[in-house]
Design an enzyme around this catalytic site. Sequence first.
Site, PDB file in Angstrom:
ATOM      1  N   GLU A  93     -24.628  13.190  -4.990  1.00  0.00           N
ATOM      2  CA  GLU A  93     -23.503  13.267  -5.917  1.00  0.00           C
ATOM      3  C   GLU A  93     -23.962  12.901  -7.323  1.00  0.00           C
ATOM      4  OE1 GLU A  93     -19.591  12.358  -3.180  1.00  0.00           O
ATOM      5  OE2 GLU A  93     -20.705  10.637  -3.970  1.00  0.00           O
ATOM      6  N   CYS A 106     -23.990  11.337 -15.341  1.00  0.00           N
ATOM      7  CA  CYS A 106     -24.637  10.334 -14.498  1.00  0.00           C
ATOM      8  C   CYS A 106     -25.421  11.081 -13.416  1.00  0.00           C
ATOM      9  CB  CYS A 106     -23.589   9.410 -13.894  1.00  0.00           C
ATOM     10  SG  CYS A 106     -24.275   8.110 -12.839  1.00  0.00           S
ATOM     11  N   CYS A 113     -30.626   5.309  -1.249  1.00  0.00           N
ATOM     12  CA  CYS A 113     -31.274   4.229  -1.989  1.00  0.00           C
ATOM     13  C   CYS A 113     -31.749   3.165  -1.010  1.00  0.00           C
ATOM     14  CB  CYS A 113     -30.320   3.616  -3.008  1.00  0.00           C
ATOM     15  SG  CYS A 113     -31.138   2.414  -4.103  1.00  0.00           S
ATOM     16  N   CYS A 117     -28.551  -2.979  -2.694  1.00  0.00           N
ATOM     17  CA  CYS A 117     -27.615  -3.897  -3.350  1.00  0.00           C
ATOM     18  C   CYS A 117     -26.318  -3.939  -2.551  1.00  0.00           C
ATOM     19  CB  CYS A 117     -27.347  -3.460  -4.785  1.00  0.00           C
ATOM     20  SG  CYS A 117     -28.833  -3.439  -5.835  1.00  0.00           S
ATOM     21  N   CYS A 120     -22.995  -1.842  -3.582  1.00  0.00           N
ATOM     22  CA  CYS A 120     -23.177  -0.423  -3.878  1.00  0.00           C
ATOM     23  C   CYS A 120     -23.125   0.388  -2.593  1.00  0.00           C
ATOM     24  CB  CYS A 120     -24.517  -0.212  -4.580  1.00  0.00           C
ATOM     25  SG  CYS A 120     -24.899   1.522  -4.923  1.00  0.00           S
ATOM     26  N   GLY A 162     -29.751   6.351  -6.018  1.00  0.00           N
ATOM     27  CA  GLY A 162     -31.172   6.068  -5.999  1.00  0.00           C
ATOM     28  C   GLY A 162     -31.622   5.117  -7.096  1.00  0.00           C
ATOM     29  N   GLU A 163     -32.838   4.621  -6.938  1.00  0.00           N
ATOM     30  CA  GLU A 163     -33.501   3.773  -7.926  1.00  0.00           C
ATOM     31  C   GLU A 163     -34.492   4.639  -8.699  1.00  0.00           C
ATOM     32  OE1 GLU A 163     -35.251   1.710 -10.405  1.00  0.00           O
ATOM     33  OE2 GLU A 163     -33.807   0.460  -9.305  1.00  0.00           O
ATOM     34  N   SER A 190     -31.605   3.347 -15.663  1.00  0.00           N
ATOM     35  CA  SER A 190     -31.161   2.058 -15.135  1.00  0.00           C
ATOM     36  C   SER A 190     -31.994   1.686 -13.921  1.00  0.00           C
ATOM     37  CB  SER A 190     -29.675   2.137 -14.742  1.00  0.00           C
ATOM     38  OG  SER A 190     -29.260   0.918 -14.167  1.00  0.00           O
ATOM     39  N   SER A 213     -30.105  -3.919 -14.085  1.00  0.00           N
ATOM     40  CA  SER A 213     -29.013  -4.464 -13.284  1.00  0.00           C
ATOM     41  C   SER A 213     -29.317  -5.931 -13.002  1.00  0.00           C
ATOM     42  CB  SER A 213     -28.900  -3.658 -11.982  1.00  0.00           C
ATOM     43  OG  SER A 213     -27.734  -3.972 -11.287  1.00  0.00           O
ATOM     44  N   LEU A 214     -28.519  -6.815 -13.560  1.00  0.00           N
ATOM     45  CA  LEU A 214     -28.776  -8.273 -13.464  1.00  0.00           C
ATOM     46  C   LEU A 214     -27.931  -8.917 -12.374  1.00  0.00           C
ATOM     47  CD1 LEU A 214     -30.250 -10.734 -14.609  1.00  0.00           C
ATOM     48  CD2 LEU A 214     -28.429 -10.919 -16.331  1.00  0.00           C
ATOM     49  N   ASN A 215     -26.619  -9.020 -12.600  1.00  0.00           N
ATOM     50  CA  ASN A 215     -25.620  -9.343 -11.570  1.00  0.00           C
ATOM     51  C   ASN A 215     -25.577 -10.781 -11.079  1.00  0.00           C
ATOM     52  OD1 ASN A 215     -24.921  -6.556 -11.575  1.00  0.00           O
ATOM     53  ND2 ASN A 215     -26.700  -6.180 -10.262  1.00  0.00           N
ATOM     54  N   ASN A 289     -16.201  -2.323  -8.372  1.00  0.00           N
ATOM     55  CA  ASN A 289     -15.409  -1.249  -7.773  1.00  0.00           C
ATOM     56  C   ASN A 289     -15.392  -1.480  -6.265  1.00  0.00           C
ATOM     57  OD1 ASN A 289     -14.780   0.440 -10.141  1.00  0.00           O
ATOM     58  ND2 ASN A 289     -16.995   0.643 -10.272  1.00  0.00           N
ATOM     59  N   CYS A 334     -18.939   3.529 -10.706  1.00  0.00           N
ATOM     60  CA  CYS A 334     -20.206   2.830 -10.496  1.00  0.00           C
ATOM     61  C   CYS A 334     -20.247   2.202  -9.107  1.00  0.00           C
ATOM     62  CB  CYS A 334     -20.357   1.755 -11.569  1.00  0.00           C
ATOM     63  SG  CYS A 334     -21.864   0.796 -11.449  1.00  0.00           S
TER      64      CYS A 334
END
Length: 354
Positions: A93, A106, A113, A117, A120, A162-163, A190, A213-215, A289, A334
Amino acid sequence: MNHRTNLVGRTSAEIVDLVAPHVDRPFRSRQVASWIVERNATSFLEMTDLSKQLRAGLGRLFTIDEPLPVDVVHSADGSSKYLMRFADGVEVECVSMREGAKATFCLSTQAGCAVGCTFCVTGAIGAGRNLKPDEIVGQYRVMVRELEASVERVNIVFMGMGEPLLNTDNLGRALEVLYERVSPKRITVSTAGILPGIRWLASLPRRPKLAVSLNAPDQARREEVMPIARRYPLDELFSTLRAVPLERGRRITFEYVLIRGFNDAEGDAAAVAGLLHGIPSKINVIPLNEDPEHFPGLRRPEVDTINRFAARLRDSGQTVTVRWSKGSDVAAACGQLRGRRSSSLAPPSPLEPR
């Protein structure tokens, strides 16, 4: 088997080199390259400044193959989510987000992936293969064709499935093609913090913008929601980021998914500001989300909590944007991409920006 060479996902120079031996005059190969890269042609039949005989001959040697958009769903906010199918049946997608005369695409770099995470959906589904340059560029081509008559500028973010920095060979080749249509200043890659990939990106002669991506503000909590942090610890990540060369006016973007009761305290905001001290940066605060199927225990904070968190960062001197994700009503926001049709779409969030 189809032994023809696909010209999508190649730079103009590469197309010229491939086509030149099969045309009568050198400028013909440049015309073909222009049709494909600049004019987004999908068939040699469109190349009306070439003779019919030449078009037929090129069609026997080459293809202009793109992913097939097998499903498109449109959000009430103007976003669109595309399900793309490749020649081997693999699907991903990608999303277009429209804001007036500007659009942001995007794009995905993997069909799944492996980073995992916990907030996600793509990570919950698991690993998939790397996408090839034509499959990455093809997503852009399909979406821009629908919007190019009504938008003046397109930005690209590699924040889909994906990364990206686990697929650097194909990403690098795709970037060179995309640079012919979109400035590196309007492309963002990213990453969850893949240190060899960040160093690779920093070494490129032309670099897109970098988002990380910190989080979480500390190693223990970052490991909890981002297992990849065990391999690439927070202190090593920031040591690497401080060495990244930044063009004049560039900043590193830090993405921080805000999760209720986990990383949303004002003290967490202060700790994040401390981590970023001395790094030209901006912070995108992304309210979670929610997905009751894949991570039922994670909730989005209340609006007041989100606003207090952002305010605390601003008080610390940081540049902050709260990203109220688009497309949540069609599972295009996201962290929601699945890479397959879903019979039940995520409901619209009850929280709205103020």
